[in-house]
Design an enzyme around this catalytic site. Sequence first.
Site, PDB file in Angstrom:
ATOM      1  N   CYS A  50       0.823  -1.214   0.000  1.00 46.69           N
ATOM      2  CA  CYS A  50       0.000   0.000   0.000  1.00 46.69           C
ATOM      3  C   CYS A  50       0.856   1.262   0.000  1.00 46.69           C
ATOM      4  O   CYS A  50       0.377   2.350  -0.349  1.00 46.69           O
ATOM      5  CB  CYS A  50      -0.943   0.003   1.198  1.00 46.69           C
ATOM      6  SG  CYS A  50      -0.101  -0.062   2.797  1.00 46.69           S
ATOM      7  N   ARG A  52       4.257   1.309  -1.368  1.00 47.03           N
ATOM      8  CA  ARG A  52       5.349   1.311  -2.336  1.00 47.03           C
ATOM      9  C   ARG A  52       5.097   0.338  -3.480  1.00 47.03           C
ATOM     10  O   ARG A  52       4.382  -0.659  -3.336  1.00 47.03           O
ATOM     11  CB  ARG A  52       6.685   0.991  -1.663  1.00 47.03           C
ATOM     12  CG  ARG A  52       6.931  -0.464  -1.335  1.00 47.03           C
ATOM     13  CD  ARG A  52       8.334  -0.686  -0.751  1.00 47.03           C
ATOM     14  NE  ARG A  52       8.530   0.060   0.481  1.00 47.03           N
ATOM     15  CZ  ARG A  52       9.402   1.054   0.589  1.00 47.03           C
ATOM     16  NH1 ARG A  52      10.144   1.410  -0.442  1.00 47.03           N
ATOM     17  NH2 ARG A  52       9.530   1.690   1.727  1.00 47.03           N
ATOM     18  N   GLU A 114       8.950  -1.522  10.948  1.00 46.16           N
ATOM     19  CA  GLU A 114       7.788  -2.417  10.836  1.00 46.16           C
ATOM     20  C   GLU A 114       8.217  -3.720  10.147  1.00 46.16           C
ATOM     21  O   GLU A 114       9.021  -3.723   9.219  1.00 46.16           O
ATOM     22  CB  GLU A 114       6.644  -1.724  10.090  1.00 46.16           C
ATOM     23  CG  GLU A 114       6.979  -1.285   8.673  1.00 46.16           C
ATOM     24  CD  GLU A 114       6.482  -2.251   7.624  1.00 46.16           C
ATOM     25  OE1 GLU A 114       5.913  -3.295   7.993  1.00 46.16           O
ATOM     26  OE2 GLU A 114       6.688  -1.964   6.442  1.00 46.16           O
ATOM     27  N   GLN A 116       6.261  -6.039   8.637  1.00 51.83           N
ATOM     28  CA  GLN A 116       5.441  -6.545   7.548  1.00 51.83           C
ATOM     29  C   GLN A 116       6.188  -6.576   6.218  1.00 51.83           C
ATOM     30  O   GLN A 116       6.012  -7.481   5.409  1.00 51.83           O
ATOM     31  CB  GLN A 116       4.179  -5.692   7.411  1.00 51.83           C
ATOM     32  CG  GLN A 116       3.142  -6.269   6.446  1.00 51.83           C
ATOM     33  CD  GLN A 116       1.884  -5.419   6.408  1.00 51.83           C
ATOM     34  OE1 GLN A 116       1.855  -4.315   6.941  1.00 51.83           O
ATOM     35  NE2 GLN A 116       0.846  -5.930   5.785  1.00 51.83           N
ATOM     36  N   ALA A 189      -5.679   4.724   7.853  1.00 45.51           N
ATOM     37  CA  ALA A 189      -5.959   3.381   8.357  1.00 45.51           C
ATOM     38  C   ALA A 189      -4.782   2.442   8.135  1.00 45.51           C
ATOM     39  O   ALA A 189      -4.937   1.227   8.141  1.00 45.51           O
ATOM     40  CB  ALA A 189      -7.220   2.814   7.686  1.00 45.51           C
TER      41      ALA A 189
END
Length: 423
Positions: A50, A52, A114, A116, A189
């Site tokens: 979301c 890159r 992060e 992820q 979000a």
Amino acid sequence: MSVLVVGMSHRSAPVTVLEKVSLDSAAQDATVAKLMACPSLSEAMIVSTCNRLEIYVVTTSFNTGVAEVVDVLHEVSGVDIDVLRSHLYVRYADAAAEHMLVVTSGLDSMVVGEQQIIGQVRTSYQQACTQGSAGPFLHSLAQCALHTGKRVHSETDIDDAGASMVSFAFDEALGDQTLEGKTAMVLGAGVMASLAATHLGRMGVAKLILANRTRSRAEILAEHSREANVPADVVDFDRRAEALAHVDIVVSATGADTFTVTPENIPKHRNLVLIDLSMPRDIDDQVGELPNVNLVNIERLHRARKEATMQTDALDIVAQELDAYTSAQRVRDVVPAVAALRRQASELVELELARLTQRTPLMSENEREEVTRTVRRVVDKLLHTPTVKVKELAARSGTVSYESALQELFGLETEPAARKTNA
């Protein structure tokens, strides 16, 4: 041939452009197929999240490779080429390798550290392997990047960076104030917005109001808040200004291409605390000049607190792994030349031995075998030192002169040249 990355991220492009170039799994496969059909490209791998889109390819030509990747991206996304070029960044050779290591380690993420992204890179690499578009260059680079990411997360405190940034932002903005009985609005979000919403719940906020450009993602975040016993409502993103009259604190983490909050949006005579967690900024700096408003943004946070040691440790690991990777690549690049040298030497030995056989018909078989072994031993000994040294030279960065290269390759020690004197 070298690795090339053509990419776009939250640091270089607004959300509206990132959304247009985002590729799901099926679209990635189709795009990789188009890339592999390009004349100068031999390997391809796509990392799409979301925040890159990065296309890693192996190319025989920098300029041609960039042009082919941009053309394919234009074709699959429909985004104008001039718009793409204004937001894309390019890295090549060692710089491309370093970029993948930094990205996989979480050092280039919107929320530093992060985890992820390391899973997303692994999935992209596996997808490229399945499709057959990952060859020796991308195999070694992706494996090095994943290893580097694991080291950074296990050997440093980088995992705490995102959460600590959020908690420090609240400490900086609120001081000793309590959130009990107050309402907070979170814009966005993503990972940072989710961390902010969670932190607000833990601090005892009475209610959350959530808004995001894609409403469904805000609904998911609201549901998680309710499961944690924090009441939450969702408003349309374009109606966020109306909600400002009913909140006490605003946290914005969207990375939008326009300001999410401007001075005109601020209700008069209302005390507001605003926290901007985005880069580039979400909230207009002029908001902070209004009375009864306290604005904290990333720039102010960095002035107040630098996590230099944490990121320096992580970058040290990246540097170590990059050095090992580039050295191995340079050694691999000279292996064909070393093999060709030995092959040529072997062919010359065989030619000279055949010529010797023709010229010495009376030589006994035992003598001929002894001469053959002697010649081959001499050639092997002559080639041993340059074979070892050329790999060592390749592994080291920098350039060498022809003179020093000859000395290194053949293990020569030369006497200094005699100093000229006037007659």
